[in-house]
Enzyme design. Structure first.
Site, PDB file in Angstrom:
ATOM      1  N   ALA A 164       2.825  -6.608   2.851  1.00  0.00           N
ATOM      2  CA  ALA A 164       2.971  -5.881   4.115  1.00  0.00           C
ATOM      3  C   ALA A 164       1.766  -6.026   5.050  1.00  0.00           C
ATOM      4  CB  ALA A 164       3.267  -4.415   3.814  1.00  0.00           C
ATOM      5  N   GLN A 215       6.273 -12.478  -7.898  1.00  0.00           N
ATOM      6  CA  GLN A 215       4.939 -12.207  -7.317  1.00  0.00           C
ATOM      7  C   GLN A 215       3.950 -11.769  -8.396  1.00  0.00           C
ATOM      8  OE1 GLN A 215       7.844 -11.217  -5.960  1.00  0.00           O
ATOM      9  NE2 GLN A 215       7.717 -10.996  -3.752  1.00  0.00           N
ATOM     10  N   ASP A 271       5.580  -0.892   1.439  1.00  0.00           N
ATOM     11  CA  ASP A 271       5.957  -1.594   2.668  1.00  0.00           C
ATOM     12  C   ASP A 271       6.240  -0.628   3.812  1.00  0.00           C
ATOM     13  OD1 ASP A 271       6.614  -3.522   0.328  1.00  0.00           O
ATOM     14  OD2 ASP A 271       6.494  -4.753   2.150  1.00  0.00           O
ATOM     15  N   LYS A 280       8.487  -3.145  -3.281  1.00  0.00           N
ATOM     16  CA  LYS A 280       9.210  -4.241  -3.923  1.00  0.00           C
ATOM     17  C   LYS A 280      10.281  -3.737  -4.883  1.00  0.00           C
ATOM     18  CE  LYS A 280       8.969  -7.717  -3.301  1.00  0.00           C
ATOM     19  NZ  LYS A 280       9.957  -8.375  -2.387  1.00  0.00           N
TER      20      LYS A 280
HETATM   21  O1  MRU Z   1       8.348  -9.557  -0.531  1.00  0.00           O
HETATM   22  P1  MRU Z   1       6.858  -9.355  -0.548  1.00  0.00           P
HETATM   23  O2  MRU Z   1       6.172 -10.174  -1.589  1.00  0.00           O
HETATM   24  O3  MRU Z   1       6.232  -9.473   0.811  1.00  0.00           O
HETATM   25  O4  MRU Z   1       6.711  -7.832  -0.985  1.00  0.00           O
HETATM   26  C1  MRU Z   1       5.441  -7.279  -1.072  1.00  0.00           C
HETATM   27  C2  MRU Z   1       5.435  -5.923  -1.658  1.00  0.00           C
HETATM   28  O5  MRU Z   1       6.439  -5.284  -1.856  1.00  0.00           O
HETATM   29  C3  MRU Z   1       4.102  -5.318  -1.863  1.00  0.00           C
HETATM   30  O6  MRU Z   1       4.108  -4.508  -2.993  1.00  0.00           O
HETATM   31  C4  MRU Z   1       3.756  -4.484  -0.626  1.00  0.00           C
HETATM   32  O7  MRU Z   1       3.980  -5.219   0.529  1.00  0.00           O
HETATM   33  C5  MRU Z   1       2.364  -4.042  -0.644  1.00  0.00           C
HETATM   34  S1  MRU Z   1       1.258  -5.401  -0.404  1.00  0.00           S
HETATM   35  C6  MRU Z   1      -0.304  -4.776  -0.310  1.00  0.00           C
END
Ligand code: MRU
Length: 354
Positions: free
Chosen positions: A60, A204, A245, A256
């Site tokens: 995010a 991830q 997010d 996520k």
């Molecule tokens: O789909 P992504 O990899 O962008 O999702 C990211 C996440 O859900 C993270 O946990 C969230 O953005 C926090 S990142 C500091």
């Protein structure tokens, strides 16, 4: 190091996913990690929007920062007497950047901030845009350092933690949110064991988080997402620590996919849940999690691993990539403005009312 000594950020923060070169935005290609460390150069705002959509850059805060630099790139194609005039020409590019991913509010937040800076800018509006993009990145890094200390302060010595997705340097301007707390907690010897879920389908956790921690010399144990409840039952984990997010006005938090089921399992096992995110992730205009648009991605992401198909042809898949954890399942929200324990509408309003 004891639990009050300052943290050696240089030791724990070696990766930079987003670099401004002066005439291009250079992104560490997160689709290829950990085996290929390759950078992609974006020379236009549409290339940045595509990189955000394709997850070349992800997380995010990171997509907000990348979008801000996208505005700087778009500004290069515009001649205008002042920022307000420039904004009229820039609006289509801003909208394409905003549409690149829907769930993380940091994207819209960064673009709104760029809009405000431009609206007030005079003839030096291009420099103003560049300064604002740099400030967004610098402030994110500073927030992460602060949240690391605040979040680690909640963790008792000798704890085990479980994290999800990637919330580290790769997902931010550096150091990370939830992973920043974990870095600080390890440095302060509060955290003895770190577990990371794979984070299907994009992996991830498996591809990015354990690799990032390995760069720091922090041991992390990878688990299948489906092993989380069983892990909690063994008693080795005291905290689930995740990023966000979008955090709503009542504390409901989008993160996520899989975070919600971790929070349910955590409550059942007496494990605490900590959400760590900068205030740019707080969206007081969204009353509750039911109002959040959940990004749906290509079902094809579920059909294979590492480019090899594992699923028979003709199968249907459903691929929401975020879920919402109710505020009632969260023990603490940590932002750079402080810690909110047991978040609800009142405590969120007290901390974040305009
Ligand atoms: O789909 P992504 O990899 O962008 O999702 C990211 C996440 O859900 C993270 O946990 C969230 O953005 C926090 S990142 C500091």
């Amino acid at each position: 190091m004891n639990d009050s000594a300052p943290i050696d950020y240089a030791r724990y923060d070696r990766i930079r996913p987003i670099q401004w070169t002066g005439d291009a935005l250079e992104l560490l290609d997160q689709r290829k990690l950990p085996f290929v460390v390759e950078h992609v150069q974006c020379h236009s705002s549409d290339e940045v929007a595509e990189a955000i959509h394709a997850l070349t850059v992800r997380g995010a805060p990171a997509i907000g920062i990348a979008a801000a630099w996208g505005v700087v790139l778009a500004a290069r194609t515009v001649d205008a007497a002042d920022g307000a005039q420039a904004l009229l020409a820039l609006e289509p590019a801003l909208q394409r950047l905003n549409a690149s991913r829907p769930t993380a509010v940091n994207l819209a937040w960064a673009l709104a901030r760029m809009r405000r800076a431009l609206a007030a800018a005079r003839s030096d509006w291009k420099q103003v845009a560049e300064r604002e993009a740099r400030a967004i990145a610098d402030e994110d890094l500073a927030a992460n350092h602060l949240m690391g200390t605040l979040g680690a302060g909640l963790i008792a010595a000798g704890s085990g933690v479980l994290t999800h997705c990637n919330t580290g340097s790769l997902a931010t301007a550096g150091f990370g949110t939830a992973l920043g707390v974990i870095r600080a907690g390890v440095a302060q010897r509060r955290i003895d064991r770190v577990f990371a879920g794979e984070t299907r389908p994009w992996l991830q956790g498996a591809r990015l988080t354990v690799w990032e921690l390995q760069q720091d010399g922090i041991d992390a144990t990878l688990i299948a997402d489906s092993a989380a409840a069983h892990l909690m039952k063994t008693g080795v984990v005291q905290w689930v620590i995740v990023g966000a997010d979008r955090i709503c006005a009542n504390g409901d938090t989008a993160n996520k996919i899989g975070t919600y089921q971790l929070a349910i399992a955590a409550r059942h096992h007496g494990v605490k849940v900590m959400v760590v995110a900068p205030s740019s992730t707080v969206d007081m205009a969204t009353a509750d999690g039911g109002q959040i648009e959940i990004e749906q991605r290509d079902p094809g992401e579920l059909f294979g691993v590492g480019g090899s198909r594992t699923v028979a042809e003709g199968i249907t898949a459903w691929n929401p990539v975020f879920d919402v954890t109710p505020g009632g399942l969260i023990d603490a929200i940590v932002t750079e403005r402080g810690v909110i324990e047991h978040p609800d509408r009142e405590s969120m309003a007290a901390a974040f009312a305009a």
